[in-house]
Design a protein around this motif. Structure first.
Motif, mmCIF file in Angstrom:
data_model
loop_
_atom_site.group_PDB
_atom_site.id
_atom_site.type_symbol
_atom_site.label_atom_id
_atom_site.label_comp_id
_atom_site.label_asym_id
_atom_site.label_seq_id
_atom_site.Cartn_x
_atom_site.Cartn_y
_atom_site.Cartn_z
ATOM 1 N N GLU A 54 57.117 143.228 117.844
ATOM 2 C CA GLU A 54 57.056 141.956 118.563
ATOM 3 C C GLU A 54 55.596 141.671 118.917
ATOM 4 O OE1 GLU A 54 59.047 138.550 119.676
ATOM 5 O OE2 GLU A 54 59.831 140.340 118.683
ATOM 6 N N ALA A 58 53.800 141.013 122.543
ATOM 7 C CA ALA A 58 54.643 141.386 123.686
ATOM 8 C C ALA A 58 54.033 142.574 124.424
ATOM 9 C CB ALA A 58 56.054 141.728 123.222
ATOM 10 N N TYR A 105 66.149 135.146 123.467
ATOM 11 C CA TYR A 105 65.810 134.040 122.560
ATOM 12 C C TYR A 105 67.069 133.305 122.098
ATOM 13 C CZ TYR A 105 60.992 135.877 121.891
ATOM 14 O OH TYR A 105 59.699 136.288 122.045
ATOM 15 N N ARG A 142 56.650 133.798 120.211
ATOM 16 C CA ARG A 142 56.949 133.022 121.410
ATOM 17 C C ARG A 142 56.733 131.531 121.170
ATOM 18 N NH1 ARG A 142 57.822 134.740 126.587
ATOM 19 N NH2 ARG A 142 57.535 133.191 128.242
ATOM 20 N N GLU A 143 55.700 131.196 120.412
ATOM 21 C CA GLU A 143 55.432 129.790 120.089
ATOM 22 C C GLU A 143 56.564 129.217 119.247
ATOM 23 O OE1 GLU A 143 52.272 126.967 117.601
ATOM 24 O OE2 GLU A 143 51.678 129.013 118.176
ATOM 25 N N THR A 170 59.485 128.462 121.486
ATOM 26 C CA THR A 170 59.136 127.329 122.344
ATOM 27 C C THR A 170 59.229 126.023 121.570
ATOM 28 O OG1 THR A 170 57.681 128.721 123.691
ATOM 29 C CG2 THR A 170 57.330 126.345 123.802
ATOM 30 N N GLU A 178 59.385 127.113 127.185
ATOM 31 C CA GLU A 178 59.082 128.534 127.088
ATOM 32 C C GLU A 178 60.364 129.350 127.265
ATOM 33 O OE1 GLU A 178 56.141 130.578 127.054
ATOM 34 O OE2 GLU A 178 54.973 128.873 126.341
#
Length: 491
Positions: free
Chosen positions: A157, A160, A416, A461-462, A465, A471
């Motif tokens: 990840e 992270a 997620y 993460r982007e 999002t 987020e």
């Protein structure tokens, strides 16, 4: 040709060899003769040595430096980002250490499988100690003075940090425990009864994989001790397992792995055999398998359709009506096995592993003491004792193959998935009507458009999002679980 073109031509060969290495692993877990373990260990070590040498080739640094001066689009910049990261990380690990890890983990997997079958942790403990020592050495090299566990986590990840995950998991724990205690105090849900022939389970499993969007012309389904997905692009294979008294194990393992496989099959073909041509992280990967298995596959609408398919395949199996079947599929129950856990307790299994493996890597827990630590933690978290090693610290393959830092991505994937499911329902208001017909087409189309096709284009993460418009947090997952299980188990 430009420096970028030269670099990508070289990278394509490296990616192709990595796919071959993955195919060797698939073969080892499905059809390889038991007596071939030692030879396969040598083969795997040799191939990983070649891959390591390619990844540290000094020409990569030269190409990267020159390509950075060339006009590149978003895709080109993303390719360089991935290659640079891999090159820098690989350079930190000595070639002999990389080869030793590959050889030892290839050998250890067979030792783990035998120890698991024999319920004998003591036989496996020395092997585990060697794996932990090698992974600590590799982690220290990757960390370059930083946190060793974070360096390992970054393999699965990117970006992270353990401290952030600890805070997220800590926010989940109280709600999960409250739901579990409330549900386990309620009357038990219905259970399927009878014997379910493995061949019939596999036929229905293949049907479900196709419903999930899995392209069988570019994949196949086999059996393995521990279900997994392997490959990318035009060769993506999955495995499942059967138990004659528990068809859900097979069916939902298949849907889970199909979620992984469809992700790989749906990535933009232009990215094939490049760093962008695979899932961007294990957390994102797990979100695709979990949303297929749980938010879609265990929904009231879809289980209503699946109930009819089960009746057609197996006849009477002791459950009358779609509502009772929905309760059976989603029952909260005592158990020891992570992969068989319900949605509420699954994350508690992961939080335990997250803490234990951090202790192993930090040196706070000796590998020889793992079984005792596992059993004590399990009894504290779940309220009952582990009777044997195959139901405890030997149940998962991950540590035997050196996958430290992998476990927390399962719960991150659930987080997620909670965010994505919330966004999906906003985008597809009549989702339940489609699922009630056994139709996941529009749901999978939304996931393909918003997550899967991008491969490694965006950081994890982007990517989430962008897909969700906010987020990622644990709140949507917890809200989903509370709504679902409070209704199933009213206080």
């Amino acid at each position: 040709m430009s420096a970028y073109d030269d670099l990508m031509a070289y990278q394509r060969q490296t990616e192709a060899l990595a796919q071959v290495a993955g195919r060797l692993s698939w073969d080892r877990e499905t059809v390889m003769p038991r007596g071939a373990a030692m030879q396969r260990s040598e083969e795997t070590g040799a191939l990983h040595a070649v891959l390591h040498a390619r990844k540290v080739d000094p020409r990569i640094g030269e190409w990267l430096e020159a390509a950075a001066q060339e006009p590149l689009d978003q895709v080109g910049e993303a390719q360089l980002r991935h290659i640079r990261r891999s090159h820098e990380r690989t350079q930190r690990v000595p070639e002999d250490l990389a080869a030793a890890l590959a050889r030892q983990t290839a050998l250890a997997q067979g030792r783990w499988a035998q120890a698991r079958a024999d319920d004998d942790f003591a036989a496996f403990a020395p092997v585990l100690a060697e794996i932990v020592a090698l992974r600590r050495e590799e982690g220290a090299a990757l960390a370059d003075g930083g946190d060793v566990y974070d360096a390992m986590l970054d393999d699965y990840e990117p970006g992270a940090k353990a401290a952030d995950l600890e805070a997220m998991f800590g926010a989940l724990r109280p709600g999960l425990i409250a739901l579990r205690e409330s549900a386990l105090g309620a009357p038990a849900a219905p259970k399927v009864t009878g014997r379910f022939k493995p061949q019939a389970q596999m036929r229905l499993a293949r049907q479900l994989a196709r419903v999930c969007g899995y392209d069988m012309t570019r994949g196949r389904i086999d059996k393995a001790v521990h279900p997994f997905s392997s490959g990318s692009g035009d060769d993506v294979r999955i495995t499942t397992r059967t138990a004659e008294d528990d068809p859900f194990n097979c069916l939902y393992s298949t849907m889970h792995e199909a979620g992984h496989a469809v992700y790989e099959q749906s990535i933009d073909p232009a990215y094939a055999l490049t760093p962008l041509g695979a899932g961007v992280s294990m957390g994102v990967h797990e979100s695709q398998s979990r949303i297929v298995e749980n938010q879609l596959g265990r929904s009231r609408a879809f289980t209503g359709w699946l109930y009819g398919q089960m009746r057609d395949a197996f006849g009477d199996f002791g459950i009358e009506g779609a509502d009772a079947f929905y309760a059976a599929v989603n029952s909260l129950h005592r158990g020891f096995i992570r992969t068989e856990a319900d949605e509420v307790q699954y994350n508690l299994h992961i939080l335990m592993r997250f803490d234990l493996e951090r202790a192993l890597i930090a040196g706070d827990l000796a590998p020889l003491d793992l079984e005792g630590a596992w059993n004590a933690r399990f009894e504290a978290d779940f309220g009952y004792a582990v009777p044997r090693a195959s139901l405890g610290c030997l149940q998962d393959v991950h540590w035997s193959v050196g996958l430290f830092g992998y476990f927390p991505t399962y719960s991150l994937g659930n987080v997620y998935a909670g965010c994505l499911a919330e966004a999906l329902r906003r985008a597809v208001p009549d989702l339940d009507a489609q699922l009630a017909q056994g139709d996941m087409g529009q749901a999978m189309g939304w996931l393909r458009a918003n997550v899967q096709q991008h491969g490694g284009l965006y950081p994890p993460r982007e990517l989430i999002t962008r897909a969700c418009g906010a987020e990622p947090t644990e709140a949507p997952l917890m809200a989903y679980l509370e709504q679902k299980f409070s209704a199933l188990y009213p206080s």
